[in-house]
Write a protein that holds these residues in place. Sequence first.
Motif, PDB file in Angstrom:
ATOM      1  N   LYS A  72       0.881  -1.214  -0.122  1.00 47.42           N
ATOM      2  CA  LYS A  72      -0.013   0.097  -0.046  1.00 47.42           C
ATOM      3  C   LYS A  72       0.771   1.281  -0.167  1.00 47.42           C
ATOM      4  N   LEU A  73       2.088   1.192   0.807  1.00 39.39           N
ATOM      5  CA  LEU A  73       2.850   2.224   1.046  1.00 39.39           C
ATOM      6  C   LEU A  73       3.458   2.624  -0.522  1.00 39.39           C
ATOM      7  N   ARG A  74       3.850   1.355  -1.023  1.00 34.01           N
ATOM      8  CA  ARG A  74       4.706   1.437  -2.236  1.00 34.01           C
ATOM      9  C   ARG A  74       3.704   1.624  -3.747  1.00 34.01           C
ATOM     10  N   LYS A  75       2.319   1.761  -3.375  1.00 37.73           N
ATOM     11  CA  LYS A  75       1.481   1.778  -4.278  1.00 37.73           C
ATOM     12  C   LYS A  75       1.709   0.753  -5.568  1.00 37.73           C
ATOM     13  N   MET A  76       1.853  -0.425  -5.023  1.00 33.60           N
ATOM     14  CA  MET A  76       2.032  -1.713  -5.666  1.00 33.60           C
ATOM     15  C   MET A  76       1.047  -2.555  -5.712  1.00 33.60           C
ATOM     16  N   LYS A  77       0.679  -3.360  -6.750  1.00 31.80           N
ATOM     17  CA  LYS A  77      -0.032  -4.591  -6.544  1.00 31.80           C
ATOM     18  C   LYS A  77       0.649  -5.731  -6.298  1.00 31.80           C
ATOM     19  N   ALA A  78      -0.100  -6.720  -5.758  1.00 30.25           N
ATOM     20  CA  ALA A  78       0.704  -8.003  -5.476  1.00 30.25           C
ATOM     21  C   ALA A  78       1.322  -8.685  -6.575  1.00 30.25           C
ATOM     22  N   GLU A  79       0.640  -8.540  -7.903  1.00 30.01           N
ATOM     23  CA  GLU A  79       0.912  -9.272  -8.973  1.00 30.01           C
ATOM     24  C   GLU A  79       2.015  -8.406  -9.789  1.00 30.01           C
ATOM     25  N   GLU A  80       2.163  -7.182  -9.267  1.00 28.05           N
ATOM     26  CA  GLU A  80       3.461  -6.359 -10.043  1.00 28.05           C
ATOM     27  C   GLU A  80       4.501  -6.219  -9.046  1.00 28.05           C
ATOM     28  N   ALA A  81       4.730  -7.074  -7.938  1.00 26.97           N
ATOM     29  CA  ALA A  81       6.015  -7.147  -7.129  1.00 26.97           C
ATOM     30  C   ALA A  81       6.966  -8.048  -7.780  1.00 26.97           C
ATOM     31  N   PRO A  82       8.200  -8.036  -7.515  1.00 27.24           N
ATOM     32  CA  PRO A  82       9.022  -8.765  -8.087  1.00 27.24           C
ATOM     33  C   PRO A  82       8.741 -10.255  -7.423  1.00 27.24           C
ATOM     34  N   ALA A  83       9.111 -11.430  -8.085  1.00 26.93           N
ATOM     35  CA  ALA A  83       8.741 -12.522  -7.630  1.00 26.93           C
ATOM     36  C   ALA A  83       9.964 -13.353  -6.861  1.00 26.93           C
ATOM     37  N   THR A  84      11.180 -13.120  -7.207  1.00 18.91           N
ATOM     38  CA  THR A  84      12.283 -13.368  -6.714  1.00 18.91           C
ATOM     39  C   THR A  84      12.853 -12.736  -5.541  1.00 18.91           C
ATOM     40  N   ARG A  85      13.783 -13.230  -4.728  1.00 20.74           N
ATOM     41  CA  ARG A  85      14.225 -12.608  -3.617  1.00 20.74           C
ATOM     42  C   ARG A  85      15.161 -11.563  -4.328  1.00 20.74           C
ATOM     43  N   TRP A  86      16.110 -11.913  -5.161  1.00 23.73           N
ATOM     44  CA  TRP A  86      17.170 -11.093  -5.727  1.00 23.73           C
ATOM     45  C   TRP A  86      16.518  -9.696  -6.209  1.00 23.73           C
ATOM     46  N   GLY A  87      15.010  -9.968  -6.698  1.00 22.38           N
ATOM     47  CA  GLY A  87      14.467  -8.793  -7.245  1.00 22.38           C
ATOM     48  C   GLY A  87      13.910  -7.986  -6.320  1.00 22.38           C
ATOM     49  N   ARG A  88      13.338  -8.662  -5.491  1.00 18.35           N
ATOM     50  CA  ARG A  88      13.000  -7.907  -4.191  1.00 18.35           C
ATOM     51  C   ARG A  88      13.874  -7.013  -3.541  1.00 18.35           C
ATOM     52  N   THR A  89      15.297  -7.716  -3.317  1.00 19.10           N
ATOM     53  CA  THR A  89      16.349  -6.966  -3.043  1.00 19.10           C
ATOM     54  C   THR A  89      16.624  -5.737  -3.512  1.00 19.10           C
ATOM     55  N   THR A  90      17.048  -5.860  -4.831  1.00 22.93           N
ATOM     56  CA  THR A  90      17.547  -4.765  -5.610  1.00 22.93           C
ATOM     57  C   THR A  90      16.370  -3.744  -5.556  1.00 22.93           C
ATOM     58  N   ASP A  91      15.025  -4.072  -5.829  1.00 27.90           N
ATOM     59  CA  ASP A  91      13.976  -3.132  -5.719  1.00 27.90           C
ATOM     60  C   ASP A  91      14.009  -2.290  -4.273  1.00 27.90           C
ATOM     61  N   ARG A  92      14.147  -3.134  -3.233  1.00 32.57           N
ATOM     62  CA  ARG A  92      14.128  -2.112  -2.128  1.00 32.57           C
ATOM     63  C   ARG A  92      15.381  -1.449  -1.853  1.00 32.57           C
ATOM     64  N   PHE A  93      16.622  -1.782  -2.220  1.00 33.88           N
ATOM     65  CA  PHE A  93      17.632  -0.944  -2.548  1.00 33.88           C
ATOM     66  C   PHE A  93      17.576   0.333  -3.258  1.00 33.88           C
ATOM     67  N   LYS A  94      16.829   0.132  -4.454  1.00 36.21           N
ATOM     68  CA  LYS A  94      16.697   1.266  -5.335  1.00 36.21           C
ATOM     69  C   LYS A  94      15.712   2.398  -4.551  1.00 36.21           C
ATOM     70  N   GLU A  95      14.781   1.657  -3.839  1.00 33.79           N
ATOM     71  CA  GLU A  95      13.721   2.548  -2.906  1.00 33.79           C
ATOM     72  C   GLU A  95      14.729   3.515  -1.961  1.00 33.79           C
ATOM     73  N   LEU A  96      15.543   2.755  -1.399  1.00 31.54           N
ATOM     74  CA  LEU A  96      16.279   3.521  -0.524  1.00 31.54           C
ATOM     75  C   LEU A  96      16.961   4.919  -1.157  1.00 31.54           C
ATOM     76  N   PHE A  97      17.574   4.844  -2.333  1.00 30.13           N
ATOM     77  CA  PHE A  97      18.405   5.837  -2.948  1.00 30.13           C
ATOM     78  C   PHE A  97      17.272   6.877  -3.629  1.00 30.13           C
ATOM     79  N   ASP A  98      15.968   6.325  -3.896  1.00 28.15           N
ATOM     80  CA  ASP A  98      15.032   7.289  -4.422  1.00 28.15           C
ATOM     81  C   ASP A  98      14.045   7.994  -3.500  1.00 28.15           C
TER      82      ASP A  98
END
Length: 417
Positions: A78-104
């Motif tokens: 909800k905070l990221r304004k993202m649907k469940a099907e739009e979220a990365p499916a792999t652990r690596w994808g979620r990790t990189t996505d959260r790292f980008k969120e920190l710098f953004d």
Amino acid sequence: MTSAFLTVVQTAFPSLDISPVEPVEEKQRTGARSSKDSPSSIERRRRYLGRVSLAMLVLAFGVNSVYMGREYDEEELKLRKMKAEEAPATRWGRTTDRFKELFDYFNKPAWSELLPPQLPPPHGKPYTLLVSLDDLLVTSTWDRQHGWRTAKRPGVDYFLAYISQFYEVVIFTTQYHYTAMPILEKLDKYNFFITHKLFRDATRSINGKIVKDLSYLNRDLSKVVLLDTHEDHISTHPENSILLPKWTGDPKDKGLVSMIPFLESLAIYKAPDVRPILEAYHGKDVSIEYAKKEAEAKQRHIEEWSKKSKGVSSSLTLSSMFGGPSSQPRSAVPLTYLEQKRLEAQQLYKEEQAYIMAHREEFDRLLEQDQQAMNEGQPNSLWEMFGLMTGQTKPADPAAGSPPASPAPSSATSTSK
């Protein structure tokens, strides 16, 4: 002369001194390490602590990377304004996505929800109209003689007052608060027509460009319309936007007022989703194209009414018995539903303006009282500011005098004679 000659001769020829060179005794090495080559105890401790710190840093980075690869929960989606099907499916994808969120973080709006929850009807309007300020409602010019000057667009007062009957009007500008507020106070002096105001801290930066991201708006985007003059500002939600040409200061301009028929029709007909309608006008002059469609609808309405009234036979009247016309005069073409609602809105606008004019002095007095109250509440010194921050009340003004002391209660004893 002779001594100088001898000096030259001595320097020109090598020395003939052949005395034997004294041998240099070599130091015998015992195999022990010199104290100069070994680090001190402080240096060894420093190196040890450095290795331990580096190991802890690597361990913390690894643990954090594993933790950042966890699944998204509902609150985070909800905070990221993202649907469940739009979220990365792999652990690596979620990790990189959260790292980008920190710098953004610093490129996003200051709040995750820019507007408070919408009021329910009849207090709140079902549709939200976002209006840009620069080059749409006003334009600013600068010269060496007068400095900065701001001009209002023709019809801007009527536009804001009339369209506020149908929309929750929100001014969304890329200016900062301290530069835009004086202009907005001139446009809506009594805060009757502009519901909310959004400034530069509500925008988003994408690739160095300022963008108005409507996903942070806290509104149903199927009922949101954005009017702007910069293509970069609407890049994230072009389906909700109408791109208008910039107003350059023409005093005979009618571009803003010409948008009213289209905007009011969306609200009058209660469009369930404005986005398909706005996409149909993409790349076109909305006011001109809509005027054509409304004229065509009016013509169809007249034709349908003519067909219905053509077959109605006139009844026998008293005038026809004495040679008068045998048919009753045809009535005028009835108004369409849009025209009826438009007349009601125009009448309501006139009544509101008449009420404001009749009570202008009272509104000015209340506005002045509010301004005085705000000025009195401002601290006059750093000490008073510190007192307000710590919860202390502002000391009373000694010039005002102390309130009169209440009289002491008299005794109610009675004496018997």
